[in-house]
Design a protein around this motif. Structure first.
Motif, PDB file in Angstrom:
ATOM      1  N   LYS A 247       0.825  -1.210   0.000  1.00  0.00           N
ATOM      2  CA  LYS A 247       0.000   0.000   0.000  1.00  0.00           C
ATOM      3  C   LYS A 247       0.859   1.260   0.000  1.00  0.00           C
ATOM      4  O   LYS A 247       0.440   2.302  -0.516  1.00  0.00           O
ATOM      5  N   PHE A 251      -0.952   2.242  -3.346  1.00  0.00           N
ATOM      6  CA  PHE A 251      -2.240   2.148  -2.661  1.00  0.00           C
ATOM      7  C   PHE A 251      -3.423   2.346  -3.599  1.00  0.00           C
ATOM      8  O   PHE A 251      -4.386   1.586  -3.566  1.00  0.00           O
ATOM      9  N   LYS A 252      -3.389   3.374  -4.435  1.00  0.00           N
ATOM     10  CA  LYS A 252      -4.540   3.667  -5.284  1.00  0.00           C
ATOM     11  C   LYS A 252      -4.759   2.606  -6.354  1.00  0.00           C
ATOM     12  O   LYS A 252      -5.894   2.377  -6.791  1.00  0.00           O
ATOM     13  N   SER A 270      -8.957   0.233  -0.994  1.00  0.00           N
ATOM     14  CA  SER A 270      -9.397   1.292  -0.086  1.00  0.00           C
ATOM     15  C   SER A 270     -10.552   0.815   0.782  1.00  0.00           C
ATOM     16  O   SER A 270     -11.184  -0.212   0.497  1.00  0.00           O
ATOM     17  N   ALA A 273     -14.360   4.771   3.680  1.00  0.00           N
ATOM     18  CA  ALA A 273     -14.130   6.230   3.667  1.00  0.00           C
ATOM     19  C   ALA A 273     -15.384   7.002   4.060  1.00  0.00           C
ATOM     20  O   ALA A 273     -15.840   7.904   3.344  1.00  0.00           O
TER      21      ALA A 273
END
Length: 299
Positions: A247, A251-252, A270, A273
């Motif tokens: 990550k 990460f994205k 992810s 959020a």
């Protein structure tokens, strides 16, 4: 509905629906290739994507039922892959579903004695498999059979789905400095090295247990420089050993991929959020990568 990719929109209070919409709008996939499973899908009504509505106001139940519905379609041979938006484990638990994650729910409905879920994280040619998944660190236990079984399942995936004729594995030691020949732990000598020896007897190309910090430094340098990875898959002993470096690097972009079951499942790395949900600012890069990988691996 046959041969579609099913996308579950995830936690009702998270960013799942938003990143799904953004990713699909960006990718422009054929309408007849996608099935969306969620709630209040009015935002999709101006398209020709097929949808299935899950009517539940209980968030945890909704998350569970979307996955259960996708699995039922997979078992009926009506879909070829599943992409899952993020779900909160706490939400599942509060609604009475005592699973450590979506992977374990998928295994319940798509697995059997011979088909077990494995969690592998993919970004380009960087692949990291977790030998153990969502466990407290004190509960992490390795044994020869576990290592051998997981390597066999991963080897099959790499050959059949990734087109790698003879996959090359790097094994992360459990202990710092690979145990320093028993000074910092005995698992390498007593469990990992014997497992490696047996795997080599079966023709598997695998390293002895390597110090994880040095291994990931080597892996990370190649990734940052855009160079081909030396190993087709890194085997991490526990969750954070593999995911902290991955990550940090990508990460994205990295995709959480479930292999070993009847069909492939992918998901962005992810979380839900909650802090930015509903604000229209969520980054859909991970969801785009998850959908693209599901398409690629399910051809």
């Amino acid at each position: 509905m046959k041969n579609k990719i099913a996308i579950t929109t995830g936690d009702l209070l998270g960013i799942g629906e938003e990143i799904t919409i953004k990713a699909l709008n960006s990718l422009g996939l054929p309408y007849d290739e996608i099935l969306i499973i969620g709630k209040n899908l009015n935002c999709f009504l101006d398209t020709k994507y097929e949808t299935i509505e899950i009517d539940s106001s209980d968030n945890g139940k909704f998350c569970y039922e979307t996955l259960k519905t996708a699995c039922a379609l997979a078992n009926e041979g009506k879909i070829r892959a599943i992409v899952t938006a993020p779900v909160s484990k706490e939400v599942l638990h509060k609604s009475g579903y005592k699973f450590s994650g979506q992977t374990e729910i998928l295994e319940k409905f798509l697995g059997d004695e011979k088909s077990k879920a494995e969690m592998i994280f993919v970004s380009d040619d960087l692949r990291v498999l977790l030998l153990t998944r969502h466990l407290a660190l004190s509960d992490v236990k390795l044994d020869e059979k576990l290592i051998i079984d997981k390597v066999f399942r991963t080897n099959k995936f790499l050959i059949e789905k990734c087109g790698i004729k003879k996959p090359k594995f790097a094994l992360c030691a459990l202990n710092p400095h690979a145990g320093e020949n028993g000074i910092l732990g005995s698992e390498e000598k007593e469990i990992m090295i014997p497992a490696v020896s047996k795997l080599k007897d079966f023709g598997i190309d695998i390293t002895p247990p390597l110090s994880a910090d040095g291994l990931f430094a080597h892996v990370g340098e190649k990734y940052i420089n855009g160079e081909k990875q030396e190993y087709d898959c890194i085997l991490a002993s526990y969750h954070d050993q593999g995911l902290c470096p991955v990550k940090a690097l990508c990460f994205k972009k990295v995709v959480n991929t479930t292999i070993g079951l009847k069909i492939i499942r992918t998901s962005p790395s992810s979380g839900t959020a909650y802090d930015i949900a509903g604000k229209g600012i969520a980054d859909c890069t991970g969801m785009k990568e998850a959908i693209k990988l599901a398409v690629e691996l399910s051809r």
